[in-house]
Structures are given as structure tokens and as C-alpha cells.
Scaffold this motif. Structure first.
Motif, PDB file in Angstrom:
ATOM      1  N   SER A 139       0.823  -1.182   0.000  1.00 15.25           N
ATOM      2  CA  SER A 139       0.000   0.000   0.000  1.00 15.25           C
ATOM      3  C   SER A 139       0.865   1.243   0.000  1.00 15.25           C
ATOM      4  CB  SER A 139      -0.892  -0.044   1.244  1.00 15.25           C
ATOM      5  OG  SER A 139      -1.811   0.985   1.191  1.00 15.25           O
ATOM      6  N   GLY A 140       0.342   2.299  -0.592  1.00  9.20           N
ATOM      7  CA  GLY A 140       1.062   3.574  -0.683  1.00  9.20           C
ATOM      8  C   GLY A 140       0.413   4.402  -1.778  1.00  9.20           C
ATOM      9  N   GLY A 141       0.620   5.691  -1.738  1.00  5.41           N
ATOM     10  CA  GLY A 141      -0.145   6.605  -2.564  1.00  5.41           C
ATOM     11  C   GLY A 141       0.229   6.636  -4.038  1.00  5.41           C
ATOM     12  N   THR A 142      -0.523   7.457  -4.770  1.00  2.00           N
ATOM     13  CA  THR A 142      -0.277   7.708  -6.187  1.00  2.00           C
ATOM     14  C   THR A 142       0.286   9.107  -6.359  1.00  2.00           C
ATOM     15  OG1 THR A 142      -2.098   6.282  -6.900  1.00  2.00           O
ATOM     16  CG2 THR A 142      -1.340   7.953  -8.469  1.00  2.00           C
ATOM     17  N   GLY A 189      -0.349   9.806   8.016  1.00  3.39           N
ATOM     18  CA  GLY A 189      -1.270   9.619   6.879  1.00  3.39           C
ATOM     19  C   GLY A 189      -1.607   8.154   6.683  1.00  3.39           C
ATOM     20  N   ALA A 190      -0.593   7.315   6.765  1.00  2.00           N
ATOM     21  CA  ALA A 190      -0.810   5.869   6.617  1.00  2.00           C
ATOM     22  C   ALA A 190      -1.639   5.333   7.782  1.00  2.00           C
ATOM     23  CB  ALA A 190       0.536   5.145   6.526  1.00  2.00           C
ATOM     24  N   SER A 243      -5.627  12.713   4.374  1.00  2.00           N
ATOM     25  CA  SER A 243      -4.704  12.251   5.412  1.00  2.00           C
ATOM     26  C   SER A 243      -3.782  13.377   5.867  1.00  2.00           C
ATOM     27  CB  SER A 243      -3.905  11.056   4.907  1.00  2.00           C
ATOM     28  OG  SER A 243      -3.439  11.293   3.604  1.00  2.00           O
ATOM     29  N   GLY A 244      -3.922  14.575   5.255  1.00  2.00           N
ATOM     30  CA  GLY A 244      -3.050  15.705   5.597  1.00  2.00           C
ATOM     31  C   GLY A 244      -3.031  16.055   7.082  1.00  2.00           C
ATOM     32  N   LEU A 276       9.021   0.258   5.123  1.00  2.00           N
ATOM     33  CA  LEU A 276       9.589   0.632   6.420  1.00  2.00           C
ATOM     34  C   LEU A 276       8.550   1.367   7.268  1.00  2.00           C
ATOM     35  CD1 LEU A 276      13.066   1.959   5.180  1.00  2.00           C
ATOM     36  CD2 LEU A 276      12.602  -0.247   6.286  1.00  2.00           C
ATOM     37  N   LYS A 277       7.800   2.276   6.616  1.00  2.00           N
ATOM     38  CA  LYS A 277       6.804   3.086   7.332  1.00  2.00           C
ATOM     39  C   LYS A 277       5.741   2.194   7.984  1.00  2.00           C
ATOM     40  CE  LYS A 277       5.669   6.561   4.926  1.00  2.00           C
ATOM     41  NZ  LYS A 277       5.138   7.656   4.099  1.00  2.00           N
ATOM     42  N   MET A 278       5.200   1.257   7.196  1.00  2.00           N
ATOM     43  CA  MET A 278       4.157   0.365   7.712  1.00  2.00           C
ATOM     44  C   MET A 278       4.707  -0.492   8.857  1.00  2.00           C
ATOM     45  SD  MET A 278       1.480   1.050   6.011  1.00  2.00           S
ATOM     46  CE  MET A 278       0.820   1.603   4.431  1.00  2.00           C
ATOM     47  N   ALA A 279       5.922  -0.992   8.693  1.00  2.00           N
ATOM     48  CA  ALA A 279       6.505  -1.869   9.721  1.00  2.00           C
ATOM     49  C   ALA A 279       6.721  -1.099  11.022  1.00  2.00           C
ATOM     50  CB  ALA A 279       7.823  -2.465   9.219  1.00  2.00           C
TER      51      ALA A 279
END
Ligand code: HCI
Length: 348
Positions: free
Chosen positions: A36-39, A290-291, A147-148, A63-66
Motif C-alpha cells: 500500500s502507498g499513494g499515487t 497519513g498511513a 490524510s493531511g 519501512l513506514k508500515m513496519a
């Protein structure tokens, strides 16, 4: 095209002659869950640059999700536009979103997208009409909205943790330089001003600077001054790559903590900052709000309050990262990568 080594799982690349756009999706890891991650939609110097950006950004998402403890993998989409988005007519943009949605369908849920630089909740609403593999629809369309604000809340928690690590007694009275007053930067500036910071701001758009000067009493500086202007906290909230090894060696700040993904242009810059005693909050830890918002609301069923609590906890995570880095004599990036690796390998 040159094909450098990459440690991710899959890259999809598509060119569309009709719109002149290139579509890249980097699926870096599905180890902890669907990627997952943005466009990101912008103009790139070449399709190779778009591929490289998608891959780097996808790796950062893993890394962010983990580190955020979310049950998702890392991925990212890049749409290399034929012209700046503001110059594209509505039909071309619509066609671009249709092609992107078709690509998401092909990946069959192994990757879910969301908003990023150059896309917004309204674009997610359009995509969501074509494929279910989309986070971040507008509230009106039944989604969790932008998500800002949560990204900004998390960045502010990172600033607080960084300021404490640097030995300051809170943000009150500190010179906080915010680069980029978009959806995230403008909110961070507001939070810092409310906490008593002396705000310094810069943005490519003079109207945004004027608004910050008006509403928050911010001092406005030239965009070129961002790495040379003396401040206590540097908060990069524009696109990445600001901190080269050279900038790391000279930037006159005590703390660097911001929202920009891939802030370091050169991984070695983290070590340069460490040697200078500059407290650096790694981007993939600081900007996870945001995530947490998107995955928390849309996958985990969390309330807005639970999302905000988890987002504020980014400060505690960073305090731990700073302590690990001190203990082991490593950069904070290495310490945060080690923290992610422990989750990714199932070691706790
Ligand atoms: C980011 O943190 O850079 C993007 C956040 C995100 C998370 C999950 C899906 C889409 C976007």
C-alpha cells in the motif's frame, strides 16, 4: 532502459500513447500484508526517473508500515505526466485515472493506492468508482477524507520528540522553519505557532507564504534560503531530496523533522547529520500519520480518536529510535531501519 538492482517484489510499467503518460507501480513488499502507498502524479525528467522514484518511495512505505505497526506492505504508484497537472484538460486527467484504475485491477488487491503528491481525495473517489483497491476517498463519498491533518499531527509529535532529544525545553520560543505550505506543511506551521514557535516559512507559492505571515505571524524567506537560514528546527514538507551530504554538513539547524518522503538525497547524509549532533527524525517514522489514518480507518476500523492517539505515539517511537541510535552509535535512519527489520523478520 537500464535496470538497476532493486530488492522489491514487482514493478509494473505502462505507457499510454493517447495521453502521453507513463504509469509505474512499485510493489516493494507484501511481507506484512497487501502492499500500500499513494499515487504520485507529476512531470519527471524521464520514464527512468519515474521508475526509480516509484521504487524508492515503495521501499520507504515498507519501512513506514513496519515501524507504525500496521499490517500492510509497501508500494507506490507514480504517474509521469506529459505536462503539469494544472495544464491537463479534464478528459485527459479522467483517462489517466481510468488507465491507473485498470492497472490496479490487474494487480488484484496485492496493492492498494491512496493520495500522494499531485492527487487528492476527489481523485480517489474517481478511482474508487472503477476499482475497490483505493484508500482515501472523500468523506462525502464515504471515505476517511484527507490524510493531511493526521500526517501533520504526527510530524508535530516528531518535532516535539526531536526538540526534547536536542535538549530544548519544548517548542515555545524556538525558531521553526517550515518548507512547503501544502496540505501538511500549513497544518504543521499552525500547530507549531500554537505551541509558541517563532515561525519561518517558505513556499514556491507566494500566496501561501502571505497567508502564513498574516494568520500566524510567520517570517517569510526565499525558497533558496531553506538550507542556509539559521533555525532550531527545520521542517521539510515539500518533495524529497533536500538533504544532500553537502547540505547535511552545513545546514544550520539543531533538529530536522518533516513530512517529505525520501528527504535524504544520499543515504550517507544521515551519518553526516549524526556526526554534527543534529537530531534527525527519519521521514518514514515522522510522516506515518497519513498511513495510520488511511489504514486505521479503512482496514482496522479505528475511530478518529484512536487514529489520533496512534499518530501522537509517533513521538514515543522516535524517542526510542533516538535512544537506540545513541546506544549503538548509529544514525537515526539506521536505528529506525533496524526497528523495521525486527518487525519484518518477525523478531521482537
Ligand atoms: C504515505 O505515507 O506516503 C502514503 C500514505 C498511504 C498509505 C496507504 C495507502 C495510501 C497512501
Amino acid at each position: 532502459m537500464a535496470l538497476p538492482e532493486w530488492d522489491g517484489e514487482l514493478t509494473s510499467v505502462r505507457y499510454d500513447r493517447g495521453t502521453g503518460a507513463w504509469f509505474v507501480i512499485g510493489v516493494h513488499s507484501t511481507r506484512l500484508g497487501p502492499a500500500s502507498g499513494g499515487t504520485r502524479a507529476m512531470v519527471y525528467p524521464s520514464p527512468d526517473d519515474a521508475v526509480a522514484d516509484a521504487r524508492r518511495l515503495a521501499g520507504a512505505m515498507t519501512l513506514k508500515m513496519a515501524v507504525a505497526g500496521l499490517p500492510m506492505g509497501g508500494g507506490k504508484s507514480v504517474i509521469a505526466l506529459p505536462a503539469p497537472r494544472a495544464e491537463l484538460d479534464d478528459a485527459t486527467w479522467r483517462r489517466i485515472l481510468e488507465i491507473h484504475a485498470a492497472n490496479l485491477e490487474l494487480l488484484g488487491g496485492n496493492y492498494t493506492t491512496g493520495p500522494d503528491v499531485g492527487t487528492c481525495s476527489a481523485d480517489m473517489d474517481v478511482l474508487a468508482g472503477l476499482t475497490p483497491h483505493v484508500f482515501g476517498r472523500s468523506v462525502a463519498a464515504g471515505g476517511p477524507g484527507s490524510s493531511g491533518p493526521m500526517t501533520a499531527l504526527g510530524v508535530f509529535a516528531a518535532i516535539r520528540a526531536g526538540v526534547a532529544e536536542a535538549g530544548f525545553d519544548g517548542v515555545d520560543g524556538l525558531r521553526v522553519l517550515v518548507q512547503g505550505l501544502g496540505a501538511v506543511g500549513a497544518d504543521v506551521a499552525r500547530l507549531a505557532a500554537d505551541a509558541g514557535a517563532k515561525l519561518i516559512v517558505t513556499d514556491v507559492d507566494p500566496a501561501r507564504c502571505a497567508a502564513a505571515a498574516d494568520e500566524l505571524g510567520a517570517e517569510v524567506v526565499d525558497t533558496g534560503a531553506v538550507t542556509t537560514r539559521e533555525c532550531d528546527v527545520l521542517v521539510p514538507c515539500a518533495t524529497g531530496g533536500l538533504i544532500t551530504a553537502e547540505v547535511a554538513a552545513t545546514v544550520p539547524a539543531a533538529v530536522v523533522a518533516g513530512a517529505a518522503n525520501n528527504l535524504l538525497a544520499d543515504p550517507y547524509a544521515a551519518e553526516v547529520l549524526r556526526r554534527r549532533g543534529i537530531v534527525h527524525a527519519p521521514d518514514f517514522v515522522a510522516n506515518a500519520g497519513g498511513a495510520i489514518h488511511l489504514v486505521g480507518r479503512e482496514v482496522l476500523g479505528w475511530s478518529a480518536d484512536a487514529v489520533a492517539d496512534r499518530t501522537r505515539a509517533i513521538g514515543d517511537t522516535l524517542t526510542g529510535v533516538f535512544a537506540d541510535a545513541r546506544t549503538h552509535g548509529t544514525s537515526t535512519v539506521t536505528a529506525a531501519q533496524d526497528l523495521a527489520a525486527r518487525t519484518l523478520t518477525g523478531e521482537h
